[in-house]
Motif scaffolding. Structure first.
Motif, PDB file in Angstrom:
ATOM      1  N   VAL A   1       0.840  -1.206   0.000  1.00  0.00           N
ATOM      2  CA  VAL A   1       0.000   0.000   0.000  1.00  0.00           C
ATOM      3  C   VAL A   1       0.874   1.253   0.000  1.00  0.00           C
ATOM      4  O   VAL A   1       0.665   2.183  -0.781  1.00  0.00           O
TER       5      VAL A   1
ATOM      6  N   THR B   1      -1.276   5.810   3.419  1.00  0.00           N
ATOM      7  CA  THR B   1      -1.206   4.482   4.039  1.00  0.00           C
ATOM      8  C   THR B   1      -2.043   4.444   5.315  1.00  0.00           C
ATOM      9  O   THR B   1      -2.808   3.507   5.560  1.00  0.00           O
TER      10      THR B   1
ATOM     11  N   VAL C   1      -5.702   4.443   4.415  1.00  0.00           N
ATOM     12  CA  VAL C   1      -6.155   3.166   3.852  1.00  0.00           C
ATOM     13  C   VAL C   1      -6.478   2.182   4.968  1.00  0.00           C
ATOM     14  O   VAL C   1      -7.558   1.583   4.994  1.00  0.00           O
TER      15      VAL C   1
ATOM     16  N   LEU D   1      -7.797  -4.272  -0.341  1.00  0.00           N
ATOM     17  CA  LEU D   1      -7.003  -3.174   0.221  1.00  0.00           C
ATOM     18  C   LEU D   1      -6.407  -2.303  -0.877  1.00  0.00           C
ATOM     19  O   LEU D   1      -6.342  -1.077  -0.741  1.00  0.00           O
TER      20      LEU D   1
ATOM     21  N   ILE E   1      -9.022   0.031  -2.001  1.00  0.00           N
ATOM     22  CA  ILE E   1      -9.174   1.158  -1.078  1.00  0.00           C
ATOM     23  C   ILE E   1      -8.013   2.144  -1.259  1.00  0.00           C
ATOM     24  O   ILE E   1      -8.193   3.362  -1.217  1.00  0.00           O
ATOM     25  N   THR E   2      -6.830   1.587  -1.502  1.00  0.00           N
ATOM     26  CA  THR E   2      -5.669   2.445  -1.743  1.00  0.00           C
ATOM     27  C   THR E   2      -5.920   3.368  -2.935  1.00  0.00           C
ATOM     28  O   THR E   2      -5.626   4.565  -2.898  1.00  0.00           O
TER      29      THR E   2
ATOM     30  N   ARG F   1      -8.191   6.174  -1.761  1.00  0.00           N
ATOM     31  CA  ARG F   1      -7.538   7.139  -0.863  1.00  0.00           C
ATOM     32  C   ARG F   1      -6.524   7.982  -1.624  1.00  0.00           C
ATOM     33  O   ARG F   1      -6.329   9.153  -1.345  1.00  0.00           O
TER      34      ARG F   1
END
Lengths: 244, 179
Positions: free
Chosen positions: B34, B51, B54, B76, B79-80, B83
């Motif tokens: 991430v 980070t 996230v 994840l 989501i990164t 963000r």
């Protein structure tokens, strides 16, 4: 972005490297963990959520009668606000229930204040069966500060992945009828939250007290006994009517 | 299935169960990825913030994670991506034209399109899992030959070749490339 733009930097001679391969090579090894400070900040931010969640519940369950694994302040978080909430108004407060028929306490719970709630209020909850109808009774030792809002009673899954609203509690005791469709094995956690008058039907994420329903000893040991009231001075009807 | 895959799955199960250690385990496993993706997309100054965002938002929203629909790593990375987009929007609002120049020069190699594609690639690799993911990373990040990869992973050379070709084809389709 259009195709030409994306591939503008590629040679046009047919020997173009795979875009994916090229990007992977250019990016190199991504596995660059950030400094420890980032992890500390993540923990701090999650603890700052201000309400506790299933981790503390699990913690309490584990520590009951056993060596508690104390990690103060860690993981005190609540997923309720973010959870994919199942919200349905399932409960109706039982008003003027009349003379009590035979009651069997089928489950009960000790409600404990959540450390981050800023309140030290404990209480009890019990599910009684009266003429085949289940009722959830809640009693708090004192009325938590509701600020501008009100207190709402919920049933949660242990992992807070789902919740069901039961009703509003305006005094220190309340009684709600539970539809037969509510599975208490699935939603065993009684949670009381502070809610704002904001029109949002979801859990406001500010839990005050919580406890998990367990099979009441009365129901297990002496069936089909008439339950002995577990609560002192348990009202026979909700105090919603009676309280100011 | 490799050991690593099994571990990933164990972390995902812990995550779904909201085990107290799940966040830390996920962070140890995917925090570097991430952060690395964020570094390419927003540069070192903001990568730590991304980070943090996230993992905080992933944990708070963990009830929306469904192991059946995506491996945790892919979720994840998704989501990164969001963000990073948030961070870039914030930057756009805060830094009008004048700031653009040095910023672009700093990261001349990484256009927005590049980092978007890189995120897509890694999301897909997390989705595909091992050994395909490791094969591709060993080939193109660590620049090993297919024979070296076969030895390293103790796989038949033919398997390595097949996996490489299929995964590259998948990534090509993903990026919209026709070739």
């Amino acid at each position: 972005m259009n195709h030409d733009e994306r591939y503008a930097d590629r040679p046009a001679d047919g020997s173009a490297p795979e875009r994916a391969a090229e990007l992977l090579a250019r990016a190199g090894d991504l596995d660059e963990a950030p400094g420890d400070a980032v992890w500390q900040r993540i923990r701090a931010e999650i603890e700052g959520d201000g309400t506790a969640g299933e981790d503390q519940l699990a913690h309490r369950r584990r520590s009951t009668g056993a060596r508690a694994r104390h990690r103060p302040g860690r993981w005190s978080l609540l997923a309720a606000a973010a959870a994919g909430a199942l919200v349905a108004w399932v409960g109706t407060e039982v008003v003027g229930a009349g003379p009590q028929d035979e009651e069997i306490v089928v489950a009960d719970a000790t409600l404990e204040d959540l450390p981050d709630a800023g309140e030290a209020v404990d209480g009890t909850a019990e599910v009684v069966s009266v003429d085949g109808e289940r009722r959830l009774r809640v009693q708090l030792e004192e009325l938590p500060d509701t600020g501008d809002g009100y207190l709402e009673v919920w049933l949660l899954r242990p992992d807070v992945s789902g919740m069901v609203t039961v009703g509003v509690i305006s005094g220190t005791t309340a009684e709600f009828s539970l539809p037969a469709s509510v599975d208490l094995d699935e939603y065993p956690v009684v949670d009381i939250s502070r809610e704002q008058l904001d029109g949002d039907p979801a859990h406001g994420g500010r839990s005050v007290v919580r406890g998990e329903l367990g099979t009441a000893s009365a129901a297990v040991d002496d069936p089909p006994s008439v339950a002995t009231p577990l609560l002192p001075d348990r009202p026979t009807r909700t105090d919603r009517e009676a309280s100011p | 299935m490799s050991v690593e895959d099994g571990d990933d799955n164990a972390i995902a199960v812990a995550w779904e169960n909201a085990d107290p250690d799940a966040l830390e385990r996920a962070y140890r496993r995917w925090g570097g990825l991430v952060h690395g993706l964020a570094l390419r997309a927003v540069g070192p100054d903001d990568a730590d913030d991304v980070t943090q965002a996230v993992f905080v938002s992933a944990w708070r929203g963990r009830a929306t994670y469904d192991r059946g629909s995506a491996p945790l790593g892919a979720w994840l990375v998704g989501i990164t991506r969001r963000r990073i987009a948030d961070q870039l929007r914030t930057r756009q609002r805060q830094a009008p034209v004048a700031q653009e120049q040095p910023d672009v020069a700093d990261r001349s190699a990484w256009t927005a399109a590049d980092s978007t594609d890189l995120l897509s690639i890694y999301e897909e690799l997390e989705r595909i899992g091992d050994p395909q993911r490791r094969i591709i990373l060993l080939a193109y990040v660590e620049d090993l030959t297919q024979r070296e990869i076969a030895e390293r992973l103790d796989l038949p050379l033919g398997t390595v070749k097949t996996h490489t070709n299929r995964t590259l084809a998948r990534l090509r389709t993903l990026l919209g490339g026709a070739r």
